[in-house]
Design a protein around this motif. Structure first.
Motif, PDB file in Angstrom:
ATOM      1  N   MET A  45      12.371 -29.578 -20.069  1.00 52.07           N
ATOM      2  CA  MET A  45      13.671 -30.473 -19.755  1.00 52.07           C
ATOM      3  C   MET A  45      13.258 -31.449 -18.881  1.00 52.07           C
ATOM      4  SD  MET A  45      16.132 -27.182 -19.114  1.00 52.07           S
ATOM      5  CE  MET A  45      17.281 -27.881 -18.349  1.00 52.07           C
ATOM      6  N   ILE A  46      12.238 -31.433 -18.147  1.00 52.05           N
ATOM      7  CA  ILE A  46      11.817 -32.497 -17.287  1.00 52.05           C
ATOM      8  C   ILE A  46      10.650 -33.281 -17.559  1.00 52.05           C
ATOM      9  CG2 ILE A  46      13.007 -31.756 -15.137  1.00 52.05           C
ATOM     10  CD1 ILE A  46      10.077 -30.358 -14.284  1.00 52.05           C
ATOM     11  N   MET A  47       9.843 -32.732 -18.368  1.00 49.03           N
ATOM     12  CA  MET A  47       8.434 -33.293 -18.877  1.00 49.03           C
ATOM     13  C   MET A  47       8.794 -33.381 -20.528  1.00 49.03           C
ATOM     14  SD  MET A  47       5.777 -31.297 -16.692  1.00 49.03           S
ATOM     15  CE  MET A  47       4.324 -32.533 -17.165  1.00 49.03           C
ATOM     16  N   PRO A  48       7.733 -34.563 -20.825  1.00 49.82           N
ATOM     17  CA  PRO A  48       7.977 -34.953 -22.303  1.00 49.82           C
ATOM     18  C   PRO A  48       7.008 -33.583 -22.918  1.00 49.82           C
ATOM     19  CG  PRO A  48       6.478 -36.036 -21.502  1.00 49.82           C
ATOM     20  CD  PRO A  48       7.150 -35.602 -20.287  1.00 49.82           C
ATOM     21  N   ALA A  49       7.486 -33.251 -24.205  1.00 48.71           N
ATOM     22  CA  ALA A  49       6.767 -32.244 -24.865  1.00 48.71           C
ATOM     23  C   ALA A  49       5.322 -32.999 -25.127  1.00 48.71           C
ATOM     24  CB  ALA A  49       7.439 -31.947 -26.121  1.00 48.71           C
ATOM     25  N   GLY A  50       4.429 -31.919 -24.837  1.00 46.66           N
ATOM     26  CA  GLY A  50       3.033 -32.332 -25.211  1.00 46.66           C
ATOM     27  C   GLY A  50       1.874 -31.503 -24.315  1.00 46.66           C
ATOM     28  N   ILE A  51       0.857 -31.921 -24.487  1.00 50.24           N
ATOM     29  CA  ILE A  51      -0.423 -30.871 -23.786  1.00 50.24           C
ATOM     30  C   ILE A  51      -0.219 -30.820 -22.336  1.00 50.24           C
ATOM     31  CG2 ILE A  51      -1.849 -33.024 -23.975  1.00 50.24           C
ATOM     32  CD1 ILE A  51      -4.171 -30.927 -24.552  1.00 50.24           C
ATOM     33  N   TRP A  52       0.141 -31.717 -21.761  1.00 53.82           N
ATOM     34  CA  TRP A  52       0.031 -31.967 -20.332  1.00 53.82           C
ATOM     35  C   TRP A  52       1.196 -30.943 -19.773  1.00 53.82           C
ATOM     36  CZ3 TRP A  52      -4.241 -32.241 -18.490  1.00 53.82           C
ATOM     37  CH2 TRP A  52      -5.311 -33.215 -19.011  1.00 53.82           C
ATOM     38  N   THR A  53       2.328 -30.960 -20.531  1.00 53.77           N
ATOM     39  CA  THR A  53       3.295 -29.975 -20.200  1.00 53.77           C
ATOM     40  C   THR A  53       2.780 -28.378 -20.332  1.00 53.77           C
ATOM     41  OG1 THR A  53       5.004 -31.448 -21.193  1.00 53.77           O
ATOM     42  CG2 THR A  53       5.773 -29.445 -20.564  1.00 53.77           C
ATOM     43  N   ILE A  54       1.929 -28.065 -21.474  1.00 54.44           N
ATOM     44  CA  ILE A  54       1.712 -26.733 -21.511  1.00 54.44           C
ATOM     45  C   ILE A  54       0.520 -26.404 -20.572  1.00 54.44           C
ATOM     46  CG2 ILE A  54       0.186 -25.369 -23.391  1.00 54.44           C
ATOM     47  CD1 ILE A  54       1.648 -26.817 -25.371  1.00 54.44           C
ATOM     48  N   VAL A  55      -0.382 -27.407 -20.201  1.00 52.34           N
ATOM     49  CA  VAL A  55      -1.470 -27.347 -19.039  1.00 52.34           C
ATOM     50  C   VAL A  55      -0.560 -26.865 -17.673  1.00 52.34           C
ATOM     51  CG1 VAL A  55      -2.888 -28.439 -17.670  1.00 52.34           C
ATOM     52  CG2 VAL A  55      -3.052 -28.539 -20.156  1.00 52.34           C
ATOM     53  N   VAL A  56       0.727 -27.777 -17.708  1.00 52.74           N
ATOM     54  CA  VAL A  56       1.078 -27.389 -16.399  1.00 52.74           C
ATOM     55  C   VAL A  56       1.863 -25.969 -16.384  1.00 52.74           C
ATOM     56  CG1 VAL A  56       3.205 -28.067 -15.005  1.00 52.74           C
ATOM     57  CG2 VAL A  56       1.736 -29.836 -15.771  1.00 52.74           C
ATOM     58  N   ALA A  57       2.267 -25.697 -17.448  1.00 56.97           N
ATOM     59  CA  ALA A  57       3.138 -24.198 -17.388  1.00 56.97           C
ATOM     60  C   ALA A  57       1.936 -23.465 -17.531  1.00 56.97           C
ATOM     61  CB  ALA A  57       3.676 -24.154 -18.994  1.00 56.97           C
ATOM     62  N   LEU A  58       0.996 -23.492 -17.995  1.00 54.67           N
ATOM     63  CA  LEU A  58      -0.190 -22.484 -17.742  1.00 54.67           C
ATOM     64  C   LEU A  58      -0.518 -22.353 -16.389  1.00 54.67           C
ATOM     65  CD1 LEU A  58      -2.595 -23.200 -20.635  1.00 54.67           C
ATOM     66  CD2 LEU A  58      -1.763 -20.888 -20.260  1.00 54.67           C
ATOM     67  N   SER A  59      -0.595 -23.428 -15.670  1.00 50.38           N
ATOM     68  CA  SER A  59      -1.259 -23.507 -14.141  1.00 50.38           C
ATOM     69  C   SER A  59      -0.443 -22.797 -13.304  1.00 50.38           C
ATOM     70  CB  SER A  59      -1.495 -25.041 -13.712  1.00 50.38           C
ATOM     71  OG  SER A  59      -1.726 -25.888 -14.520  1.00 50.38           O
ATOM     72  N   ILE A  60       0.924 -22.483 -13.628  1.00 52.59           N
ATOM     73  CA  ILE A  60       1.794 -21.987 -12.523  1.00 52.59           C
ATOM     74  C   ILE A  60       1.586 -20.420 -12.753  1.00 52.59           C
ATOM     75  CG2 ILE A  60       4.147 -21.375 -12.309  1.00 52.59           C
ATOM     76  CD1 ILE A  60       5.018 -24.289 -13.305  1.00 52.59           C
ATOM     77  N   THR A  61       1.026 -19.750 -13.915  1.00 53.66           N
ATOM     78  CA  THR A  61       1.221 -18.464 -13.792  1.00 53.66           C
ATOM     79  C   THR A  61      -0.302 -18.103 -13.978  1.00 53.66           C
ATOM     80  OG1 THR A  61       2.265 -18.202 -15.940  1.00 53.66           O
ATOM     81  CG2 THR A  61       3.512 -17.811 -13.879  1.00 53.66           C
ATOM     82  N   GLY A  62      -1.092 -18.959 -14.805  1.00 58.48           N
ATOM     83  CA  GLY A  62      -2.342 -18.295 -15.400  1.00 58.48           C
ATOM     84  C   GLY A  62      -3.162 -17.737 -14.476  1.00 58.48           C
ATOM     85  N   TRP A  63      -3.462 -18.277 -13.101  1.00 61.10           N
ATOM     86  CA  TRP A  63      -4.250 -17.477 -12.486  1.00 61.10           C
ATOM     87  C   TRP A  63      -4.019 -16.283 -11.650  1.00 61.10           C
ATOM     88  CZ3 TRP A  63      -2.158 -17.084  -7.704  1.00 61.10           C
ATOM     89  CH2 TRP A  63      -1.058 -17.787  -7.469  1.00 61.10           C
ATOM     90  N   VAL A  64      -2.567 -15.761 -12.089  1.00 58.19           N
ATOM     91  CA  VAL A  64      -2.213 -14.553 -11.046  1.00 58.19           C
ATOM     92  C   VAL A  64      -2.818 -13.298 -11.485  1.00 58.19           C
ATOM     93  CG1 VAL A  64      -0.359 -12.925 -10.950  1.00 58.19           C
ATOM     94  CG2 VAL A  64       0.044 -15.652 -10.713  1.00 58.19           C
ATOM     95  N   ASN A  65      -3.051 -13.012 -12.631  1.00 58.24           N
ATOM     96  CA  ASN A  65      -3.858 -11.814 -12.814  1.00 58.24           C
ATOM     97  C   ASN A  65      -5.326 -11.884 -12.205  1.00 58.24           C
ATOM     98  OD1 ASN A  65      -2.905  -9.902 -14.526  1.00 58.24           O
ATOM     99  ND2 ASN A  65      -3.073 -11.033 -16.584  1.00 58.24           N
ATOM    100  N   MET A  66      -5.915 -12.937 -12.265  1.00 60.98           N
ATOM    101  CA  MET A  66      -7.199 -12.864 -11.741  1.00 60.98           C
ATOM    102  C   MET A  66      -7.134 -12.807 -10.224  1.00 60.98           C
ATOM    103  SD  MET A  66     -10.293 -13.355 -11.980  1.00 60.98           S
ATOM    104  CE  MET A  66     -11.362 -14.649 -13.126  1.00 60.98           C
ATOM    105  N   ALA A  67      -6.229 -13.299  -9.338  1.00 59.46           N
ATOM    106  CA  ALA A  67      -5.947 -13.268  -8.189  1.00 59.46           C
ATOM    107  C   ALA A  67      -5.868 -11.701  -7.613  1.00 59.46           C
ATOM    108  CB  ALA A  67      -4.694 -13.926  -7.537  1.00 59.46           C
ATOM    109  N   ARG A  68      -5.026 -11.014  -8.733  1.00 57.19           N
ATOM    110  CA  ARG A  68      -4.464  -9.567  -8.353  1.00 57.19           C
ATOM    111  C   ARG A  68      -6.032  -8.865  -8.396  1.00 57.19           C
ATOM    112  NH1 ARG A  68       0.982  -8.227 -11.122  1.00 57.19           N
ATOM    113  NH2 ARG A  68       2.189  -8.625  -9.187  1.00 57.19           N
TER     114      ARG A  68
END
Ligand code: ATP
Ligand code: SF4
Ligand code: MG
Lengths: 301, 323
Positions: free
Chosen positions: A156-179
């Motif tokens: 809703m706030i970003m245009p659909a595209g690769i960078w939106t997906i990258v940002v989406a991944l960045s928000i939670t992608g590292w959580v498993n590793m951290a745990r």
């Protein structure tokens, strides 16, 4: 029966004498990895896929967005190795362009895991106490929100595209590793060999460097190798359901979606991107497995 | 044997170590233990699993911060007043051998580096000299040069324990806390390790605090023995007296549980069976901790906690009825 079994004579001194050449941990790891045929094959497959993604679009006569309505849905031939799609675009080029995107996603996911994930988990475990408690609550909040909701909100706030997906991944992608890293370090911190190091007067930085890191790399590597395929899959899934890449750009997920719609009549549109994505995911998994074993001296024969 | 005038090497005074567990609860792993250790002696410390022996040893060697109490080594308090540099230097005097031969060696380090860890931490030997010293230590503990380039998983439990001993010896300590170094080993290997420790003690004039969960294990190595129960010391005296004339009911029960290697005596011997089970160490009431299982318990025992007192010269016990 007896003559079938002849006692092998083993010299007592021979038994005790197992000479190991003095190698660094890295060299030993590489030697062990080389013995694992599947892992080596996966490594080379991934290198080949990477090179094709990088070079194939450059050296092709066609571009990924060049349409030609005279040659729609052509089956693979010498001029169009993977055939063409509904607009007559060359699928060979489009597939490798899509692979670029998948690999980019893979590197972003791995990079986040290895930096944010590892550091967050290690700091949380090493400092402990209140800091640890706050950091863990934060992670719980992040995990509590479903992934898809985050992505849709982002759309809703970003245009659909690769960078939106990258940002989406960045928000939670590292959580498993951290745990994982946190749990591993908490466990190691109280192991007797770490206590022994403290009793011997080894400094904290040396304990981290000599005891904690070497005993967590296995977990870190394998988790990073498994994060990669799941990130690639997430991207493909989002593109497949229509929130991701925009035409004429294409990721492997978009290509698979297009192929899926004409599967009955023109199966070649689906098959090639599907093979590439499966190869990438399987190879990363096998390589991850092989690396974990290679990094563990207990596997030494 | 121990004259009162002799200066102790290590004095532990009213040592307490409580662990916070869950909400507002504490686990009193060590509750008020005092003892002295003299140069060259071996003090055995026995007690059931979970009674706080390791916690006591780890607190003495500063792995844990004591909740209360003081630890004095060669006349100097070491648990509060040492600077960082002094603390680092102190690690060369006191060392520890650990319980679990599998968890006590880093699986990713070669034996060479494991043994040299102390030398590296103190920067005492480098390069060729370091290698020479490690080989010397390997031979001291009954291993050989070939073992230096191997990883711990290539060794048996007994061999690993020898590596652990060599690692502790590398900094030339005077005092070693042996935390159940033989409990995890086969019976046939136990004697070898005990003999090695005894031999090293004689050659290097070492002082040991030797922890075990079984009286029969410490009998042959200890000059004096302390018996622990639920974080407290209940009896402390020289080995012979403890075996011949135990005064605390708990020690008596422990001794009666050891089989005697003479079939006639063994048949006629009276075993004191302990009734009840070990109380929960988190919530413990006032009075003698052993009262719930003691055959001689009476009202006084449930009301007042017995203090450690000297029933005979050099023989201490914490029991209202000990005479
Ligand atoms: N770090 C810790 N945090 C909380 N509780 C602990 C900790 N370490 C030990 N304890 C608890 O303290 C008590 C004493 O443990 P300790 O390891 O000292 O026993 P032990 O006599 O050495 O037993 P064992 O013979 O099994 O080694 C146990 O109840 C144990 O669960
Ligand atoms: S004080 Fe009482 S309960 Fe405790 S050991 Fe002595 S006799 Fe038994
Ligand atoms: Mg213990």
């Amino acid at each position: 029966m007896d003559e079938l079994f002849v006692r092998v004579h083993v010299d007592e001194s021979e038994k005790e004498h197992i000479a190991h050449p003095n190698l660094t941990a890295f060299q030993e790891g590489w030697l062990r990895l080389k013995k694992n045929k599947a892992a080596v094959a996966s490594l080379f497959t991934l290198i080949a896929i990477g090179l094709l993604a990088l070079l194939a679009p450059v050296f092709s006569a066609y571009s990924y967005k060049e349409t030609n309505y005279d040659i729609i849905y052509q089956v693979p031939s010498i001029t169009h190795l993977f055939g063409t799609d509904q607009f007559g675009r060359d699928l060979w080029v489009r597939t490798w362009m899509g692979t670029r995107i998948s690999l980019l996603i893979a590197f972003v996911a791995a990079f986040l895991d290895l930096t944010v994930g590892v550091v967050y988990g290690a700091v949380s475990a090493l400092i402990g106490g209140k800091v640890d408690a706050v950091m863990q609550r934060f992670i719980e909040i992040l995990v509590g929100i479903p992934h898809l909701i985050i992505v849709i909100l982002l759309m809703m706030i970003m245009p659909a595209g690769i960078w939106t997906i990258v940002v989406a991944l960045s928000i939670t992608g590292w959580v498993n590793m951290a745990r994982l890293v946190r749990a591993e370090i908490l466990k190691l911190k109280n192991q007797e060999f770490v206590l022994a190091a403290r009793v011997l007067g080894t400094s904290t930085s040396m304990i981290i460097w000599k005891h904690l890191i070497p005993n967590t790399v296995g977990v870190i590597v394998i988790n990073a190798m498994f994060t990669i395929p799941s990130a690639i899959f997430t991207e493909a899934f989002l593109s497949f359901i229509g929130i991701g890449m925009q035409e004429p750009k294409a990721s492997l997920g978009v290509l698979i979606n297009n192929g899926y719609q004409v599967l009955r009549n023109f199966p070649h549109v689906l098959i090639f991107p599907a093979i590439v994505i499966v190869l990438i995911m399987v190879c990363f998994s096998i390589l991850g497995d092989g690396l974990r074993d290679a990094l563990d001296p207990r596997m030494r024969k | 044997m121990m004259s009162a005038e002799k200066k102790p090497l290590l004095e532990v005074k009213h040592l307490k170590k409580y662990f916070p567990v869950g909400k507002n609860q504490t686990l009193k792993a060590v509750r008020d233990i005092s003892l002295n250790l003299y140069k060259g002696e071996t003090l055995g410390l026995v007690g059931e699993s979970g009674c706080g022996k390791s916690t006591f040893g780890r607190t003495v060697i500063q792995l844990y911060e004591p909740t209360e109490g003081t630890i004095i080594y060669e006349g100097r308090e070491i648990n509060n007043s040492l600077s960082k540099a002094e603390r680092h230097e102190f690690t060369r005097k006191m060392q520890m051998i650990f319980q679990d031969p599998y968890a006590s060696l880093n699986p990713r380090m070669k034996v060479m580096d494991i043994i040299a860890e102390g030398m590296d931490a103190h920067g005492v030997y480098k390069g060729q000299e370091r290698k020479k010293k490690v080989i010397e230590l390997l031979e001291t503990v009954g291993l050989s040069e070939e073992h230096a380039n191997r990883f711990p998983h290539e060794f048996s439990g007994g061999q690993r324990q020898r590596v652990g001993i060599a690692r502790a010896l590398a900094v030339d300590p005077e005092f070693i806390i042996c935390d159940e170094p033989i409990s995890a080993l086969d019976v046939s290997i136990q004697a070898q390790v005990i003999n090695l420790l005894k031999e090293l003690q004689k050659k290097r004039d070492l002082t040991y605090l030797f922890i075990a969960h079984d009286l029969s294990m410490v009998k042959h190595i200890s000059d004096r023995i302390g018996v622990m129960y639920l974080g407290s010391m209940v009896e402390l005296t020289d080995s012979e007296t403890l075996f011949d004339d135990p005064v605390h009911p708990y020690t008596q029960a422990l001794l009666s549980a050891i089989p005697i290697p003479d079939p006639d005596v063994e048949k006629s011997r009276n075993r004191i069976m302990l009734e009840g089970s070990l109380p929960d160490p988190i919530r413990l009431s006032e009075g003698c901790l052993f009262a719930g299982r003691c055959p001689y318990a009476e009202d006084l025992c449930r009301k007042n906690t017995p203090e450690m007192k000297e029933v005979r010269p050099g023989h201490f016990a914490a029991c209202h009825k000990a005479k």
